[in-house]
Structure formats: C-alpha cells, structure tokens
Design a protein around this motif. Structure first.
Motif, short mmCIF file in Angstrom:
data_model
loop_
_atom_site.label_atom_id
_atom_site.label_comp_id
_atom_site.label_asym_id
_atom_site.label_seq_id
_atom_site.Cartn_x
_atom_site.Cartn_y
_atom_site.Cartn_z
N MET A 1 0.84 -1.17 0.00
CA MET A 1 0.00 0.00 0.00
C MET A 1 0.89 1.24 0.00
O MET A 1 1.81 1.35 0.80
N LYS A 2 0.60 2.17 -0.87
CA LYS A 2 1.35 3.42 -0.96
C LYS A 2 0.61 4.47 -0.13
O LYS A 2 -0.58 4.69 -0.30
N LEU A 3 1.34 5.10 0.80
CA LEU A 3 0.74 6.11 1.67
C LEU A 3 1.20 7.50 1.27
O LEU A 3 2.27 7.68 0.71
N ASP A 4 0.38 8.48 1.59
CA ASP A 4 0.69 9.87 1.32
C ASP A 4 0.10 10.70 2.46
O ASP A 4 -0.78 10.23 3.19
N LEU A 52 -5.65 4.80 -2.95
CA LEU A 52 -7.04 4.88 -3.38
C LEU A 52 -7.74 6.09 -2.74
O LEU A 52 -8.97 6.19 -2.78
N SER A 53 -6.96 6.96 -2.11
CA SER A 53 -7.46 8.15 -1.41
C SER A 53 -8.35 7.82 -0.22
O SER A 53 -9.18 8.63 0.18
N GLU A 54 -8.18 6.62 0.34
CA GLU A 54 -8.93 6.23 1.53
C GLU A 54 -8.22 6.77 2.76
O GLU A 54 -6.99 6.77 2.82
N LEU A 55 -8.98 7.19 3.75
CA LEU A 55 -8.44 7.74 4.99
C LEU A 55 -7.88 6.61 5.86
O LEU A 55 -8.62 5.76 6.34
N ILE A 56 -6.55 6.61 6.03
CA ILE A 56 -5.87 5.60 6.83
C ILE A 56 -5.72 6.08 8.27
O ILE A 56 -5.86 5.32 9.21
N GLY A 57 -5.40 7.36 8.44
CA GLY A 57 -5.23 7.89 9.78
C GLY A 57 -4.71 9.30 9.73
O GLY A 57 -4.87 10.01 8.73
N PHE A 58 -4.07 9.70 10.82
CA PHE A 58 -3.51 11.05 10.91
C PHE A 58 -2.28 11.01 11.80
O PHE A 58 -2.05 10.04 12.53
#
Length: 172
Positions: A1-4, A52-58
């Motif tokens: 999974m690629k995070l941004d 996928l522009s899904e909210l993973i966290g903060f």
C-alpha cells in the motif's frame, strides 16, 4: 500500500473526531467540539491516505502530540520532536500498524532529520508499545494523569542506528 500525507482539512477533521474505537481503546475516542476541531486545524495535524485516497489515519506534531499534564512531571523538558498518531479504527488490529507508523517516522525523519522523535502512549496499550519498540523507540519516562498511566518513548534519528548497533555488539 502506498501512503501519502497532506495537511488536515475541516471535513476530514470532523470525520476523525467521530471515530469510535472498541474497548479498551475507546480511551482514544474524541468529542467533536469547537476546541478539538480548532486544534486539529492549527497546522500541526496531517491526514494519511492510501493510493485509493482512503483515509488511513492522521499524525500530529509538537504540543498537539503531548499529554498536557505530562508537563508537570517534566517529561517534555528535553527539546525533542513530539509526534502523535491515530489510525482509522476500521484498520486497527489488522496488521496495518507497522506500515502506518513506519511511514510517519520516515516522513518526520526526512523533514526533521536532526531530531530524536518522542511519543506518548497510554501504558495499557501494549499492542502499540510493542509496535513502537519494533520501530526503535525506547521507554524514557512514565507518569500518571487522570487515572491513566502514560509512558514516553524516544527514537533516535536513523543515522544513530549504526552507532547503537556497534555498541550493542561490543557488549556481546
């Protein structure tokens, strides 16, 4: 999974403040108030999404990452880079923590490479503590506030890793 990551925005802050964690992690549930919303919009909070522009966290930095009552125990006197984080409760306990936390540490190390990173965690959260140790954090302080015990943990910058590994090998 690629995070941004991007700066927090009001819509996502409202969504995060409505998250509900299962017990015993419901300790981390927030209330949507003007005060909590203002804090999340103060520039110290960042949203983490996947490809996928899904909210993973903060994650948050600075004073927002500290437990305010920890100051009276002097656990924040050393000028370190404080980080806090929260993962989408739908993803918690499903093997996503290492990648999520590694990404945050990598971002912080890239932008603030000359600082050690400090985090504060509730002592009962052994699952998170195990993960933080796996990422190279060590416990440095402990304090109690509002009927909860907390610990602070510190990770030295990656460029120190080789030095500590060498010292550890010399002890063997």
């Amino acid at each position: 999974m690629k995070l941004d990551h991007v700066a927090m925005n009001r819509k996502i802050a409202v969504e995060i403040l409505k998250w509900e964690y299962d017990s015993p992690y419901d300790f981390y549930n927030n209330k949507l108030t003007q005060e909590t919303l203002a804090e999340m919009m103060d520039g110290s909070y960042f949203v983490i999404t996947n490809d996928l522009s899904e909210l993973i966290g903060f994650f948050c930095t600075g004073k927002s990452a500290q437990v305010p009552s920890g100051k009276k125990f002097k656990v924040y006197e050393e000028p370190l880079f404080d980080m806090g984080l929260g993962m989408n409760p739908q993803l918690v306990g499903r093997g996503n923590g290492y990648e999520f936390c590694s990404y945050i540490v990598k971002v912080i190390e890239e932008y603030y490479h000359s600082h050690s990173i400090r985090l504060t965690v509730a002592k009962f959260n052994q699952r998170a503590i195990y993960l933080y140790k796996k990422l190279g954090f060590i416990q440095v302080n402990e304090f109690s506030a509002n009927f909860t015990d907390f610990i602070t943990m510190v990770k030295k910058p990656s460029f120190y890793k080789g030095l500590s590994d060498t010292r550890d090998n010399d002890k063997a």
